[in-house]
Motif scaffolding. Structure first.
Motif, PDB file in Angstrom:
ATOM      1  N   ALA A   9     -11.942   4.182 -54.017  1.00  0.00           N
ATOM      2  CA  ALA A   9     -12.967   4.651 -55.258  1.00  0.00           C
ATOM      3  C   ALA A   9     -12.554   6.001 -55.773  1.00  0.00           C
ATOM      4  CB  ALA A   9     -14.474   4.562 -55.084  1.00  0.00           C
ATOM      5  N   GLY A  10     -11.299   6.465 -55.826  1.00  0.00           N
ATOM      6  CA  GLY A  10     -11.001   7.729 -56.190  1.00  0.00           C
ATOM      7  C   GLY A  10     -10.428   7.789 -57.497  1.00  0.00           C
ATOM      8  N   GLY A  11      -9.692   8.805 -58.055  1.00  0.00           N
ATOM      9  CA  GLY A  11      -9.506   8.968 -59.268  1.00  0.00           C
ATOM     10  C   GLY A  11      -8.515   8.014 -60.056  1.00  0.00           C
ATOM     11  N   THR A  12      -7.463   7.530 -59.071  1.00  0.00           N
ATOM     12  CA  THR A  12      -6.650   6.375 -59.544  1.00  0.00           C
ATOM     13  C   THR A  12      -7.677   4.785 -59.836  1.00  0.00           C
ATOM     14  OG1 THR A  12      -4.915   7.387 -58.267  1.00  0.00           O
ATOM     15  CG2 THR A  12      -4.423   5.105 -58.941  1.00  0.00           C
TER      16      THR A  12
ATOM     17  N   ASN B 282     -15.202   0.107 -51.675  1.00  0.00           N
ATOM     18  CA  ASN B 282     -14.689   1.352 -50.863  1.00  0.00           C
ATOM     19  C   ASN B 282     -15.207   1.439 -49.436  1.00  0.00           C
ATOM     20  OD1 ASN B 282     -13.194   4.011 -51.210  1.00  0.00           O
ATOM     21  ND2 ASN B 282     -15.020   4.673 -51.201  1.00  0.00           N
ATOM     22  N   ARG B 283     -14.368   2.320 -48.824  1.00  0.00           N
ATOM     23  CA  ARG B 283     -14.865   2.789 -47.497  1.00  0.00           C
ATOM     24  C   ARG B 283     -16.166   3.055 -47.042  1.00  0.00           C
ATOM     25  NH1 ARG B 283     -10.674   6.906 -44.373  1.00  0.00           N
ATOM     26  NH2 ARG B 283     -11.692   8.140 -46.208  1.00  0.00           N
ATOM     27  N   SER B 284     -16.568   4.185 -48.048  1.00  0.00           N
ATOM     28  CA  SER B 284     -17.899   4.750 -47.771  1.00  0.00           C
ATOM     29  C   SER B 284     -18.620   4.706 -49.111  1.00  0.00           C
ATOM     30  CB  SER B 284     -17.763   6.299 -47.500  1.00  0.00           C
ATOM     31  OG  SER B 284     -16.850   6.914 -48.416  1.00  0.00           O
TER      32      SER B 284
ATOM     33  N   ARG C   2     -18.691   7.601 -53.359  1.00  0.00           N
ATOM     34  CA  ARG C   2     -17.772   7.837 -54.739  1.00  0.00           C
ATOM     35  C   ARG C   2     -18.250   6.518 -55.231  1.00  0.00           C
ATOM     36  NH1 ARG C   2     -12.358  10.636 -53.786  1.00  0.00           N
ATOM     37  NH2 ARG C   2     -12.287  11.021 -51.286  1.00  0.00           N
TER      38      ARG C   2
ATOM     39  N   THR D 111      -5.759   1.350 -54.294  1.00  0.00           N
ATOM     40  CA  THR D 111      -5.453   2.529 -54.756  1.00  0.00           C
ATOM     41  C   THR D 111      -6.098   3.675 -53.697  1.00  0.00           C
ATOM     42  OG1 THR D 111      -7.764   2.762 -55.482  1.00  0.00           O
ATOM     43  CG2 THR D 111      -6.373   1.340 -56.957  1.00  0.00           C
ATOM     44  N   THR D 112      -6.145   3.229 -52.535  1.00  0.00           N
ATOM     45  CA  THR D 112      -6.312   4.154 -51.311  1.00  0.00           C
ATOM     46  C   THR D 112      -4.852   4.678 -51.152  1.00  0.00           C
ATOM     47  OG1 THR D 112      -6.201   3.126 -49.444  1.00  0.00           O
ATOM     48  CG2 THR D 112      -8.212   3.014 -50.571  1.00  0.00           C
TER      49      THR D 112
ATOM     50  N   PRO E  45      -5.992  -0.610 -46.041  1.00  0.00           N
ATOM     51  CA  PRO E  45      -6.924   0.094 -47.039  1.00  0.00           C
ATOM     52  C   PRO E  45      -8.414  -0.395 -46.354  1.00  0.00           C
ATOM     53  CG  PRO E  45      -5.566  -1.358 -48.308  1.00  0.00           C
ATOM     54  CD  PRO E  45      -4.857  -1.341 -46.901  1.00  0.00           C
TER      55      PRO E  45
ATOM     56  N   VAL F  61      -0.407   0.809 -55.308  1.00  0.00           N
ATOM     57  CA  VAL F  61       0.001   1.969 -56.118  1.00  0.00           C
ATOM     58  C   VAL F  61       0.686   3.001 -55.529  1.00  0.00           C
ATOM     59  CG1 VAL F  61      -1.984   1.982 -57.954  1.00  0.00           C
ATOM     60  CG2 VAL F  61      -2.109   3.522 -55.847  1.00  0.00           C
TER      61      VAL F  61
ATOM     62  N   GLY G 261       3.828   0.700 -56.489  1.00  0.00           N
ATOM     63  CA  GLY G 261       3.351   1.650 -57.817  1.00  0.00           C
ATOM     64  C   GLY G 261       4.559   2.137 -58.665  1.00  0.00           C
TER      65      GLY G 261
ATOM     66  N   LEU H  95       4.203   4.324 -62.089  1.00  0.00           N
ATOM     67  CA  LEU H  95       4.890   5.770 -62.395  1.00  0.00           C
ATOM     68  C   LEU H  95       5.815   5.801 -63.507  1.00  0.00           C
ATOM     69  CD1 LEU H  95       5.328   8.383 -60.932  1.00  0.00           C
ATOM     70  CD2 LEU H  95       7.271   7.373 -59.688  1.00  0.00           C
TER      71      LEU H  95
HETATM   72  P1  NDP Z   1      -8.358  10.070 -54.010  1.00  0.00           P
HETATM   73  O1  NDP Z   1      -8.117  10.917 -53.068  1.00  0.00           O
HETATM   74  O2  NDP Z   1      -8.857  10.414 -55.251  1.00  0.00           O
HETATM   75  O3  NDP Z   1      -9.054   8.563 -53.513  1.00  0.00           O
HETATM   76  C1  NDP Z   1      -8.840   8.337 -52.322  1.00  0.00           C
HETATM   77  C2  NDP Z   1      -9.586   6.951 -52.012  1.00  0.00           C
HETATM   78  O4  NDP Z   1      -8.939   6.236 -50.977  1.00  0.00           O
HETATM   79  C3  NDP Z   1     -11.179   7.035 -51.592  1.00  0.00           C
HETATM   80  O5  NDP Z   1     -11.784   6.204 -52.383  1.00  0.00           O
HETATM   81  C4  NDP Z   1     -10.949   7.015 -50.063  1.00  0.00           C
HETATM   82  O6  NDP Z   1     -12.347   6.438 -49.551  1.00  0.00           O
HETATM   83  C5  NDP Z   1     -10.051   6.137 -50.097  1.00  0.00           C
HETATM   84  N1  NDP Z   1      -9.329   6.164 -48.623  1.00  0.00           N
HETATM   85  C6  NDP Z   1      -8.354   7.021 -48.414  1.00  0.00           C
HETATM   86  N2  NDP Z   1      -7.837   6.758 -47.079  1.00  0.00           N
HETATM   87  C7  NDP Z   1      -8.232   5.733 -46.738  1.00  0.00           C
HETATM   88  C8  NDP Z   1      -8.063   4.884 -45.458  1.00  0.00           C
HETATM   89  N3  NDP Z   1      -7.468   5.290 -44.435  1.00  0.00           N
HETATM   90  N4  NDP Z   1      -8.684   3.523 -45.241  1.00  0.00           N
HETATM   91  C9  NDP Z   1      -9.563   3.300 -46.480  1.00  0.00           C
HETATM   92  N5  NDP Z   1      -9.759   3.945 -47.615  1.00  0.00           N
HETATM   93  C10 NDP Z   1      -9.164   5.086 -47.772  1.00  0.00           C
HETATM   94  O7  NDP Z   1      -6.599   9.536 -54.408  1.00  0.00           O
HETATM   95  P2  NDP Z   1      -6.136   9.252 -55.691  1.00  0.00           P
HETATM   96  O8  NDP Z   1      -6.633   8.174 -56.225  1.00  0.00           O
HETATM   97  O9  NDP Z   1      -5.676  10.517 -56.636  1.00  0.00           O
HETATM   98  O10 NDP Z   1      -4.776   8.729 -55.331  1.00  0.00           O
HETATM   99  C11 NDP Z   1      -4.503   7.202 -54.399  1.00  0.00           C
HETATM  100  C12 NDP Z   1      -3.006   6.676 -54.374  1.00  0.00           C
HETATM  101  O11 NDP Z   1      -2.670   6.831 -55.514  1.00  0.00           O
HETATM  102  C13 NDP Z   1      -2.260   7.925 -53.644  1.00  0.00           C
HETATM  103  O12 NDP Z   1      -1.772   7.367 -52.561  1.00  0.00           O
HETATM  104  C14 NDP Z   1      -1.381   8.322 -54.570  1.00  0.00           C
HETATM  105  O13 NDP Z   1       0.037   8.563 -54.025  1.00  0.00           O
HETATM  106  C15 NDP Z   1      -1.267   7.182 -55.537  1.00  0.00           C
HETATM  107  N6  NDP Z   1      -1.036   7.305 -57.042  1.00  0.00           N
HETATM  108  C16 NDP Z   1       0.203   6.622 -57.340  1.00  0.00           C
HETATM  109  C17 NDP Z   1       0.329   6.675 -59.045  1.00  0.00           C
HETATM  110  C18 NDP Z   1       1.462   5.928 -59.317  1.00  0.00           C
HETATM  111  O14 NDP Z   1       1.911   6.280 -60.631  1.00  0.00           O
HETATM  112  N7  NDP Z   1       2.130   4.763 -58.944  1.00  0.00           N
HETATM  113  C19 NDP Z   1      -0.431   7.479 -59.863  1.00  0.00           C
HETATM  114  C20 NDP Z   1      -1.627   8.267 -58.994  1.00  0.00           C
HETATM  115  C21 NDP Z   1      -1.927   8.083 -57.640  1.00  0.00           C
HETATM  116  P3  NDP Z   1     -13.377   7.456 -49.084  1.00  0.00           P
HETATM  117  O15 NDP Z   1     -14.334   7.516 -50.417  1.00  0.00           O
HETATM  118  O16 NDP Z   1     -14.160   6.548 -48.137  1.00  0.00           O
HETATM  119  O17 NDP Z   1     -12.913   8.693 -48.742  1.00  0.00           O
END
Ligand code: NDP
Length: 261
Positions: free
Chosen positions: A120-123, A142-144, A147, A175-176, A186, A205, A227, A231
Motif C-alpha cells: 500500500a505504498g506509493g507504487t 497490506n501487511r499493516s 497505509r 508492489t512491496t 510479500p 514491480v 518490473g 521501468l
Molecule cells: P513504499 O515504501 O512506498 O511501500 C512499501 C510497501 O511494501 C508498504 O505497503 C509496506 O507495508 C510493504 N512492505 C515492505 N516490506 C514488506 C515485507 N517484507 N513484507 C510485506 N510487505 C512489505 O515503496 P514503493 O511503493 O515506493 O516501492 C515499492 C517497490 O516498487 C520497490 O521495490 C521499488 O523498487 C519498486 N518500484 C519499481 C518501479 C518500476 O519501474 N519497476 C517503479 C517504482 C517502484 P507496511 O505498510 O506494512 O509497512
C-alpha cells in the motif's frame, strides 16, 4: 542544449540516464540526460532551476516532494499525489506520473479483470488508481492497516494480513519491497499458494531479480512479469513529455531497450 536529469537518493543505480541518452542519441537531439543526487526533497525546485534543466524524472524518496514542487500537476498524478516526471513549460513546472501508465502498458496484454495488489505504498497508489480508470476491479492487501486509509477513502476494497479472506483474483501484483534484498514473500506463503491456484497472471514491480514471489508463481505455471517493462515504459512516456510527443512510442521503446542489453 537541453539538459535533463533524474533526481533521487540513492540515484547511482538508476538506468534512466542510459535509457534516455540512447534515445536522444538515436534521434540526434541536442540534449543530454544526467543523474543528480538530491538529498533534500524541499530543495527540488531550487535545484531544478539552478541546474537550468528542461525536465526531470524523480525517484525514491522524492515523488511526493515533486508533487508539491510543481506549479501544475496533470492527469492521474493529481489523484496519486506523487510525481515522477517534471517538464518546464515557460517558467512553470508541470508534473506528471508516468509510473502508472507505464505499469499498465506492461500488463495490458493480460486478460485480467480482478486484480489483487500486495502493498500500500506509493507504487500501489499509482497502479491501483490507474488500473481502476481502465476498468479493473482492484483490491488492496497490506501487511499493516495504517497505509490502507488512503485506498479506503478512494473506495477500494482493502484488507490487512489480519482480516484478509482468500478469494479468487485473475492477477496478483507485488508492489512491496519484499524479496528485493532478502528472500521473503510479500504475504504468507500459504496464502500466496491459495491465491496462485486461482490466478492466471502474476507481476512483481521489482526488476532484475527473480524474487521468491515470481519463483513460486512458476510452480503454478502462471504468466509472469517482473518490473523491467514498467521501468521501460515509464521512461518512454516521460520522453514523450520531454520532447512534446515528437516521436512514436515504438521508436522510443526500440531505442530505450538498448539500455537493458
Ligand atoms: P513504499 O515504501 O512506498 O511501500 C512499501 C510497501 O511494501 C508498504 O505497503 C509496506 O507495508 C510493504 N512492505 C515492505 N516490506 C514488506 C515485507 N517484507 N513484507 C510485506 N510487505 C512489505 O515503496 P514503493 O511503493 O515506493 O516501492 C515499492 C517497490 O516498487 C520497490 O521495490 C521499488 O523498487 C519498486 N518500484 C519499481 C518501479 C518500476 O519501474 N519497476 C517503479 C517504482 C517502484 P507496511 O505498510 O506494512 O509497512
Amino acid at each position: 542544449m537541453k539538459l535533463f536529469a533524474i533526481f533521487g537518493n540513492p540515484v547511482s543505480h538508476s538506468v534512466s540516464p542510459l535509457m534516455h541518452n540512447f534515445a536522444i542519441k538515436n534521434f540526434s537531439l541536442d540534449a543530454c540526460y544526467t543523474r543528480y543526487l538530491l538529498e533534500d526533497g524541499e530543495k527540488l525546485r531550487e535545484c531544478f532551476f539552478a541546474l537550468n534543466l528542461s525536465g526531470v524524472n524523480v525517484t525514491v524518496p522524492h515523488k511526493e516532494a515533486a508533487f508539491k514542487a510543481c506549479d501544475e500537476v496533470r492527469g492521474i498524478a493529481k489523484e496519486i499525489e506523487a510525481v515522477n516526471t517534471i517538464v518546464k513549460e515557460g517558467d512553470r513546472l508541470i508534473g506528471y506520473n508516468t509510473d502508472a501508465p507505464g505499469f499498465y502498458e506492461s500488463i495490458k496484454e493480460f486478460e485480467a479483470k480482478k486484480v489483487l495488489i500486495l502493498g500500500a505504498g506509493g507504487t500501489a497508489k499509482a497502479i491501483s488508481l490507474y488500473l481502476r480508470t481502465k476498468g479493473f476491479d482492484v483490491t488492496i492487501l497490506n501487511r499493516s492497516r495504517e497505509r490502507l486509509s488512503f485506498f479506503k477513502d478512494k473506495g477500494f476494497k482493502v484488507f490487512s494480513w489480519e482480516d484478509f479472506e482468500i478469494s479468487s483474483f485473475d492477477m496478483i501484483v507485488n508492489t512491496t519491497s519484499a524479496g528485493l534484498e532478502n528472500d521473503s514473500f510479500p504475504v504468507k506463503e500459504e496464502i500466496l499458494r491459495e491465491l496462485f491456484k486461482e490466478a492466471s497472471y502474476c507481476v512483481d514491480v521489482i526488476y532484475n531479480k527473480n524474487t521468491p514471489f515470481l519463483n513460486l508463481a512458476e510452480e503454478f505455471s502462471l504468466k509472469k512479469k517482473d518490473g523491467k517493462e514498467m521501468l521501460l515504459y515509464q521512461g518512454v512516456i516521460a520522453f514523450e513529455y520531454f520532447f512534446s510527443h515528437s516521436f512514436s512510442k515504438e521508436e522510443i521503446t526500440e531505442n530505450m531497450l538498448k539500455a537493458f542489453e
